[in-house]
Design a protein around this motif. Sequence first.
Motif, PDB file in Angstrom:
ATOM      1  N   ARG A 102       0.828  -1.223   0.000  1.00  0.00           N
ATOM      2  CA  ARG A 102       0.000   0.000   0.000  1.00  0.00           C
ATOM      3  C   ARG A 102       0.857   1.266   0.000  1.00  0.00           C
ATOM      4  NH1 ARG A 102      -2.819   0.992   5.445  1.00  0.00           N
ATOM      5  NH2 ARG A 102      -0.640   1.514   5.859  1.00  0.00           N
ATOM      6  N   ASP A 103       1.910   1.280   0.812  1.00  0.00           N
ATOM      7  CA  ASP A 103       2.660   2.522   1.003  1.00  0.00           C
ATOM      8  C   ASP A 103       3.896   2.656   0.116  1.00  0.00           C
ATOM      9  OD1 ASP A 103       0.790   3.044   2.930  1.00  0.00           O
ATOM     10  OD2 ASP A 103       2.091   2.525   4.621  1.00  0.00           O
ATOM     11  N   PHE A 104       4.405   1.527  -0.417  1.00  0.00           N
ATOM     12  CA  PHE A 104       5.654   1.604  -1.181  1.00  0.00           C
ATOM     13  C   PHE A 104       5.561   0.960  -2.562  1.00  0.00           C
ATOM     14  CE2 PHE A 104       6.762   1.853   3.339  1.00  0.00           C
ATOM     15  CZ  PHE A 104       7.348   3.104   3.356  1.00  0.00           C
ATOM     16  N   ALA A 105       5.419  -0.373  -2.607  1.00  0.00           N
ATOM     17  CA  ALA A 105       5.462  -1.047  -3.921  1.00  0.00           C
ATOM     18  C   ALA A 105       4.330  -0.562  -4.830  1.00  0.00           C
ATOM     19  CB  ALA A 105       5.395  -2.570  -3.728  1.00  0.00           C
ATOM     20  N   GLY A 106       3.131  -0.415  -4.296  1.00  0.00           N
ATOM     21  CA  GLY A 106       1.983   0.046  -5.091  1.00  0.00           C
ATOM     22  C   GLY A 106       2.217   1.434  -5.667  1.00  0.00           C
ATOM     23  N   PRO A 107       2.481   2.436  -4.804  1.00  0.00           N
ATOM     24  CA  PRO A 107       2.714   3.795  -5.313  1.00  0.00           C
ATOM     25  C   PRO A 107       3.883   3.894  -6.310  1.00  0.00           C
ATOM     26  CG  PRO A 107       2.324   3.848  -2.942  1.00  0.00           C
ATOM     27  CD  PRO A 107       2.406   2.395  -3.330  1.00  0.00           C
ATOM     28  N   MET A 108       4.890   3.023  -6.194  1.00  0.00           N
ATOM     29  CA  MET A 108       6.029   3.077  -7.122  1.00  0.00           C
ATOM     30  C   MET A 108       5.631   2.643  -8.534  1.00  0.00           C
ATOM     31  SD  MET A 108       9.001   1.508  -4.719  1.00  0.00           S
ATOM     32  CE  MET A 108       9.792   2.471  -3.415  1.00  0.00           C
ATOM     33  N   VAL A 109       4.543   1.900  -8.647  1.00  0.00           N
ATOM     34  CA  VAL A 109       4.112   1.361  -9.942  1.00  0.00           C
ATOM     35  C   VAL A 109       2.903   2.118 -10.487  1.00  0.00           C
ATOM     36  CG1 VAL A 109       3.225  -0.741 -11.069  1.00  0.00           C
ATOM     37  CG2 VAL A 109       5.063  -0.921  -9.378  1.00  0.00           C
ATOM     38  N   LEU A 110       2.085   2.630  -9.584  1.00  0.00           N
ATOM     39  CA  LEU A 110       0.863   3.337  -9.975  1.00  0.00           C
ATOM     40  C   LEU A 110       1.173   4.542 -10.871  1.00  0.00           C
ATOM     41  CD1 LEU A 110      -2.234   3.538  -9.505  1.00  0.00           C
ATOM     42  CD2 LEU A 110      -1.718   5.119  -7.622  1.00  0.00           C
ATOM     43  N   GLY A 111       0.440   4.628 -11.991  1.00  0.00           N
ATOM     44  CA  GLY A 111       0.586   5.779 -12.895  1.00  0.00           C
ATOM     45  C   GLY A 111       1.790   5.686 -13.807  1.00  0.00           C
ATOM     46  N   LYS A 112       2.598   4.635 -13.648  1.00  0.00           N
ATOM     47  CA  LYS A 112       3.815   4.508 -14.462  1.00  0.00           C
ATOM     48  C   LYS A 112       3.495   3.900 -15.827  1.00  0.00           C
ATOM     49  CE  LYS A 112       6.456   6.336 -11.470  1.00  0.00           C
ATOM     50  NZ  LYS A 112       6.477   5.744 -10.154  1.00  0.00           N
ATOM     51  N   GLU A 113       4.168   4.412 -16.817  1.00  0.00           N
ATOM     52  CA  GLU A 113       4.076   3.888 -18.175  1.00  0.00           C
ATOM     53  C   GLU A 113       5.116   2.774 -18.265  1.00  0.00           C
ATOM     54  OE1 GLU A 113       2.168   3.612 -21.355  1.00  0.00           O
ATOM     55  OE2 GLU A 113       1.781   5.593 -20.463  1.00  0.00           O
ATOM     56  N   ILE A 114       4.680   1.542 -18.525  1.00  0.00           N
ATOM     57  CA  ILE A 114       5.666   0.463 -18.623  1.00  0.00           C
ATOM     58  C   ILE A 114       5.532  -0.313 -19.918  1.00  0.00           C
ATOM     59  CG2 ILE A 114       6.184   0.123 -16.164  1.00  0.00           C
ATOM     60  CD1 ILE A 114       4.103  -1.864 -15.908  1.00  0.00           C
ATOM     61  N   GLU A 115       6.675  -0.741 -20.432  1.00  0.00           N
ATOM     62  CA  GLU A 115       6.726  -1.482 -21.704  1.00  0.00           C
ATOM     63  C   GLU A 115       6.548  -2.972 -21.458  1.00  0.00           C
ATOM     64  OE1 GLU A 115       8.671  -0.014 -24.877  1.00  0.00           O
ATOM     65  OE2 GLU A 115       7.509   1.654 -24.008  1.00  0.00           O
ATOM     66  N   THR A 116       7.120  -3.437 -20.367  1.00  0.00           N
ATOM     67  CA  THR A 116       7.101  -4.864 -20.040  1.00  0.00           C
ATOM     68  C   THR A 116       7.077  -5.049 -18.523  1.00  0.00           C
ATOM     69  OG1 THR A 116       8.809  -6.570 -19.688  1.00  0.00           O
ATOM     70  CG2 THR A 116       9.491  -4.650 -20.906  1.00  0.00           C
ATOM     71  N   PRO A 117       6.459  -6.152 -18.068  1.00  0.00           N
ATOM     72  CA  PRO A 117       6.401  -6.409 -16.616  1.00  0.00           C
ATOM     73  C   PRO A 117       7.786  -6.510 -15.982  1.00  0.00           C
ATOM     74  CG  PRO A 117       5.025  -7.991 -17.815  1.00  0.00           C
ATOM     75  CD  PRO A 117       5.747  -7.194 -18.843  1.00  0.00           C
ATOM     76  N   GLU A 118       8.809  -6.799 -16.808  1.00  0.00           N
ATOM     77  CA  GLU A 118      10.169  -6.884 -16.264  1.00  0.00           C
ATOM     78  C   GLU A 118      10.661  -5.542 -15.730  1.00  0.00           C
ATOM     79  OE1 GLU A 118      12.804  -9.968 -18.607  1.00  0.00           O
ATOM     80  OE2 GLU A 118      11.341  -9.018 -19.926  1.00  0.00           O
ATOM     81  N   GLN A 119       9.936  -4.460 -16.057  1.00  0.00           N
ATOM     82  CA  GLN A 119      10.312  -3.160 -15.508  1.00  0.00           C
ATOM     83  C   GLN A 119       9.820  -2.968 -14.074  1.00  0.00           C
ATOM     84  OE1 GLN A 119       9.163  -1.213 -19.432  1.00  0.00           O
ATOM     85  NE2 GLN A 119      10.020   0.491 -18.276  1.00  0.00           N
ATOM     86  N   VAL A 120       8.857  -3.796 -13.653  1.00  0.00           N
ATOM     87  CA  VAL A 120       8.300  -3.613 -12.308  1.00  0.00           C
ATOM     88  C   VAL A 120       9.365  -3.774 -11.217  1.00  0.00           C
ATOM     89  CG1 VAL A 120       6.592  -4.451 -10.639  1.00  0.00           C
ATOM     90  CG2 VAL A 120       5.946  -4.129 -13.040  1.00  0.00           C
ATOM     91  N   PRO A 121      10.215  -4.837 -11.279  1.00  0.00           N
ATOM     92  CA  PRO A 121      11.256  -4.924 -10.246  1.00  0.00           C
ATOM     93  C   PRO A 121      12.198  -3.715 -10.251  1.00  0.00           C
ATOM     94  CG  PRO A 121      11.368  -6.825 -11.759  1.00  0.00           C
ATOM     95  CD  PRO A 121      10.163  -6.030 -12.131  1.00  0.00           C
ATOM     96  N   GLN A 122      12.390  -3.115 -11.428  1.00  0.00           N
ATOM     97  CA  GLN A 122      13.193  -1.887 -11.498  1.00  0.00           C
ATOM     98  C   GLN A 122      12.509  -0.757 -10.731  1.00  0.00           C
ATOM     99  OE1 GLN A 122      16.194  -1.126 -12.865  1.00  0.00           O
ATOM    100  NE2 GLN A 122      16.373  -3.350 -13.047  1.00  0.00           N
TER     101      GLN A 122
END
Length: 368
Positions: A68-88
């Motif tokens: 809720r406070d970290f992993a979610g907000p880091m991904v929310l609203g982000k433009e991503i090409e591939t799921p492999e960018q999520v760990p980045q």
Amino acid sequence: MKIERIELREIHLPLVRPFETSFGRTFDRNIILVKVYSDGLIGWGECTVGENPFYNHESTGSCWQVIRDFAGPMVLGKEIETPEQVPQLTRQIRGNKMARAAVECAVWDLEARRQHKPLWQLLGGTQEVINCGVSLGLEDSDAAMLEKVETEVSAGYQRIKIKIKPGRDYEMIKALRKEYPNIVMSVDANSAYTLADTELLKKLDEFNLLMIEQPLSYDDIIDHAALQPQLKTDICLDESILSVDDARKALQLKACRIINVKLGRVSGHTEARKIQAYCHERNIPVWCGGMLEAGIGRAHNIHMSTLPGFTLPGDVSASKRYWTEDIIIPPVEVTPQGTIPRPTGVGLGYEVNEKRIDALTVRTEVVK
Ligand code: OSB
Ligand code: MG
């Protein structure tokens, strides 16, 4: 794609029967589900964490907060090409891999649906069926354990794994082996022993076990490297392997000869694939572990298990062994040959039963 919305659910559901390991007994699960939205599509992830920080340092409560406070907000609203960018995107978070994995897995499902492909295809899976074993929790008596072995051997499972702990090890396995001299059997200690128990662990060589899983400390590689050359039985590391770097170190030190891959423990499909590839190149078998998952986590495990290095039977078994009614339709079913055919539908290839999820929900929050 742009991740437009992330919702968290906590569902509560009782296990069909309690599950006991050397670190404790579980009666009910409290499971976090992650639902991600993009462009009219939805992806689902399941956090594989336990209710208590007894398997690793994470718990349902800690994961809820970290997502809720970290992993979610880091991904929310982000433009991503591939799921492999999520760990980045979430790499600033140290540890807390099960929390990070839940978000990453949801994005993998979403991307598979966007590409209109089954997830296994996106991951690079090659196997048409996956091979299934079962993990049997501790019982108070050998008779009760024998009965469970009988049930699962009759159901067709290809490998039976028995939980052990000090006092429930040599004699119990001896009794099981007497009745079942030829089945493929392994044991899992969940870190219940130390090097002081070396003589006892050596005696388990008598039973021709496929492997002994995580005999020593959850955060150790060095002591396992001291133990492995003294055993004929292959050591498989579970708790100790959190990344491909850990896998490399364990194999370089010859601390184990087999690796158990769990999506949550290694932070998601991206890292799991790296471990799979690293081991496959070196002819080190890997297999998919389980964390008493509900259907969404179970489906993610099935897709991962189609990758080429997953040659040994995993702990991925039928939904009905855990739940009276799963949260996916149809439930996961295993053939009499102890296999699960890879799903053919897009994404996870199972329908997520949102009505059932609503009925089980004890907490909901939207990531801001
Ligand atoms: O060590 O593999 C383990 C369950 C909870 C925590 C750790 C483990 C397990 C299992 C169960 O063995 C596997 C399953 O049936 O999901
Ligand atoms: Mg284990």
